[in-house]
Design a protein around this motif. Structure first.
Motif, mmCIF file in Angstrom:
data_model
loop_
_atom_site.group_PDB
_atom_site.id
_atom_site.type_symbol
_atom_site.label_atom_id
_atom_site.label_comp_id
_atom_site.label_asym_id
_atom_site.label_seq_id
_atom_site.Cartn_x
_atom_site.Cartn_y
_atom_site.Cartn_z
ATOM 1 N N THR A 89 24.738 -9.807 -28.150
ATOM 2 C CA THR A 89 25.554 -10.145 -29.320
ATOM 3 C C THR A 89 25.764 -11.648 -29.449
ATOM 4 O O THR A 89 26.873 -12.166 -29.319
ATOM 5 C CB THR A 89 26.904 -9.389 -29.292
ATOM 6 O OG1 THR A 89 26.658 -8.024 -28.981
ATOM 7 C CG2 THR A 89 27.612 -9.449 -30.631
ATOM 8 N N ASN A 258 30.747 -4.179 -31.004
ATOM 9 C CA ASN A 258 30.537 -4.893 -32.271
ATOM 10 C C ASN A 258 30.039 -3.979 -33.394
ATOM 11 O O ASN A 258 30.174 -4.307 -34.561
ATOM 12 C CB ASN A 258 29.535 -6.028 -32.061
ATOM 13 C CG ASN A 258 29.724 -7.150 -33.052
ATOM 14 O OD1 ASN A 258 30.843 -7.611 -33.236
ATOM 15 N ND2 ASN A 258 28.670 -7.559 -33.716
ATOM 16 N N LYS A 280 31.094 -11.505 -26.309
ATOM 17 C CA LYS A 280 30.122 -10.927 -27.247
ATOM 18 C C LYS A 280 30.853 -10.577 -28.544
ATOM 19 O O LYS A 280 30.772 -11.286 -29.531
ATOM 20 C CB LYS A 280 29.478 -9.672 -26.642
ATOM 21 C CG LYS A 280 28.638 -9.964 -25.415
ATOM 22 C CD LYS A 280 28.016 -8.704 -24.825
ATOM 23 C CE LYS A 280 27.197 -9.060 -23.585
ATOM 24 N NZ LYS A 280 26.716 -7.860 -22.872
ATOM 25 N N THR A 281 31.619 -9.492 -28.499
ATOM 26 C CA THR A 281 32.247 -8.978 -29.715
ATOM 27 C C THR A 281 33.219 -9.955 -30.363
ATOM 28 O O THR A 281 33.279 -10.058 -31.580
ATOM 29 C CB THR A 281 33.008 -7.681 -29.375
ATOM 30 O OG1 THR A 281 32.204 -6.892 -28.509
ATOM 31 C CG2 THR A 281 33.344 -6.906 -30.620
ATOM 32 N N THR A 437 23.065 -9.466 -35.443
ATOM 33 C CA THR A 437 24.516 -9.670 -35.617
ATOM 34 C C THR A 437 24.865 -9.925 -37.084
ATOM 35 O O THR A 437 24.001 -10.251 -37.890
ATOM 36 C CB THR A 437 25.147 -10.819 -34.780
ATOM 37 O OG1 THR A 437 24.981 -12.052 -35.454
ATOM 38 C CG2 THR A 437 24.615 -10.857 -33.364
#
Ligand SMILES: *Cc1c(COP(=O)(O)O)cnc(C)c1O
Length: 498
Positions: A89, A258, A280-281, A437
């Motif tokens: 991500t 995500n 990441k998220t 993403t």
């Protein structure tokens, strides 16, 4: 101009800083000594006194500045270009997150500052915990773990503690064959044994496969949803029921959160413990770019075992830190990577609930758009033309050309893209796992898809060119095995010591 962002251009080579060293050259000028000189032998034990000078490079300030600035241009980051490294991500990280993390009240706060002078920081940690509870549907969250893998470990330590309290810690942990390598590593570090579970032909975990392996020796199932093939585990509720009915816990690897924020909550579909990868998220730089943070969320039964100290709100509205009596203890010095928490909290507040839901919608839409552009040419083994937040393609359709996933990755580098994750998940031979993403534009996804299609063409027309790629980079194709096994890390100065 090239139709891709990558172009051969001016670039500086750079020697090792030790090779640029010239005796006596200095980056600063110190004032003369204005206190009496002391002999180190009078103030330090012998063992601490150097017998020869430290081997430090000697350079001027501009030389040092150029050295590191040049090296920084060798880096590729999400601020340079598209970075579709699946599972990781690599979304764009808004600069306002950096601004808040640098507010002196946060950045200058010493970890030993007394609680009554750290109220704002503790309040922020509690607010972030609350937001993560809301997003995930978990009963309690601890922010202490420093990375995703560390959060997994912490969660499984809590599982072991809870089972021990019930009377038997059990022996095994079930892990699907699509899992990330950190899952079995977590199992082993916790003194459990991994029991693999095969996914079905269409890439899903089935309740029957879990039922077959589930017994009173099994402490937990660790699964990832959406899984690493980019599929939402559609049997998730039944799978969790199977594990719970035999007294096991379900751990959900939260690295793919995500894709589902605002749409589905792990706590609601049966997950008892999960990690969040804030890096990441929740949008903080990672990879080479910064520390991570891997909070862990747990159900009510596991909550008393969370690491301490934990931030709490007193009856009078002030904040405090406490360690619960059954806590597994500290898993990290101080409170974890606090700067990352400030960035993640900023991101959450910027977006709000509606914004987070939109993030997931756009992440899934972007991946499906990419799939629609490359899916007719590239072999995409799972999902029947649909995916969640990532597209897992393979090199199968190139088999007759001799071009492999590794060549494709290098061909993408020549065109100015960071390669996708390669050869993972293991169930897809020659996997190329692309995660665009939500932060990428339609144009960028189209550029990348065009590169993927061009590479597929080039594989049939001129496979040797792809075997040689990359050619537009400072350093061209390396012998990767030798580079990994016998790296040359030092030049003239370091060699003396070896
Ligand atoms: C990234 C990732 C992890 C590990 O997280 P780290 O923060 O890198 O330790 C675990 N599982 C999956 C599926 C991941 O993508």
């Amino acid at each position: 101009m090239s139709k891709y962002p990558g172009v051969p251009s001016i670039g500086f080579n750079e020697a090792l800083i030790f090779d640029s060293s010239r005796e006596g050259r200095m980056g600063c000028s110190l004032p003369g000594l204005d206190v009496p000189e002391v002999d180190t032998a009078d103030v330090l034990p012998d063992a601490l006194i150097r017998t020869r000078d430290a081997e430090l490079p000697e350079l001027s300030e501009p030389e040092v500045t150029r050295h590191f600035t040049r090296l920084s241009t060798w880096n590729f980051s999400v601020d340079h270009g598209f970075y579709p490294l699946g599972s990781c991500t690599m979304k764009y990280n808004p600069k306002v997150n950096e601004l808040t993390a640098r507010l002196p009240g946060f950045s200058m706060l010493h970890p030993y500052t007394p609680v009554h002078l750290s109220q704002g920081a503790i309040e922020l940690m509690m607010a972030l915990e609350e937001a993560l509870r809301e997003v995930s549907g978990m009963a309690a969250v601890s922010l202490q773990p420093a990375a995703g893998a560390h959060g997994e470990l912490t969660a499984m330590m809590a599982v072991r503690a809870a089972l021990t309290k019930r009377g038997n810690p059990r022996k095994k942990v079930l892990i699907p064959d699509t899992a990330h390598g950190t899952n079995p590593a977590t199992v082993t570090l916790n003194g459990y044994v991994t029991e693999p579970v095969a996914s079905s032909e269409d890439g899903y975990l089935t309740a029957d496969a879990v039922r077959e392996k589930m017994n009173d020796d099994v402490a937990a199932l660790m699964l990832t949803n959406p899984n690493t093939l980019g599929l939402f585990e559609k049997n998730i509720k039944e799978i969790c029921d199977v594990v719970h009915s035999r007294g096991g816990f379900v751990f959900g690897d939260g690295a793919n959160l995500n894709a589902i924020m605002g749409k589905a909550r792990p706590g609601d579909f049966g997950v008892d413990a999960m990690q969040f990868n804030l890096h990441k998220t929740f949008s903080t730089p990672h990879g080479g770019g910064g520390p991570g943070s891997g909070p862990v969320g747990v159900c009510a039964e596991l909550a008393p075992f969370l690491p301490g100290p934990r931030p709490v709100r007193n009856a009078d509205g002030t904040f405090d830190l406490v360690t619960l009596p059954e806590s597994i203890g500290r898993v990290r010095s101080f409170f974890g990577n606090f700067g990352v928490m400030v960035k993640a909290y900023t991101y959450l507040r910027e977006l709000g609930a509606a914004g987070l839901e939109k993030v997931s919608e756009m992440a899934v839409l972007n991946a499906n758009y990419l799939l629609s552009l490359i899916g007719d040419t590239w072999h995409v083994p799972y999902g029947n033309g649909r995916c969640m937040h990532e597209v897992v393609a393979s090199d199968k359709h190139l088999a007759h050309t001799g071009v492999t996933t590794l060549d494709v990755a290098k061909g993408l580098v020549d065109r100015g893209f960071h390669p996708p994750t390669v050869y993972f998940p293991l169930v897809v031979k020659g996997a190329l796992m692309c995660e665009p993403t939500e932060t990428e534009s339609k144009d960028t996804i189209e550029e990348f898809a065009a590169a993927m299609l061009e590479i597929a063409d080039q594989a049939t027309i001129d496979p040797d060119a792809l075997h040689r790629a990359p050619v537009n980079t400072r350093i061209t194709r390396l012998d990767e095995a030798t580079a990994a096994r016998k790296p040359i890390l030092t030049a003239s100065m370091g060699e003396k010591d070896e």
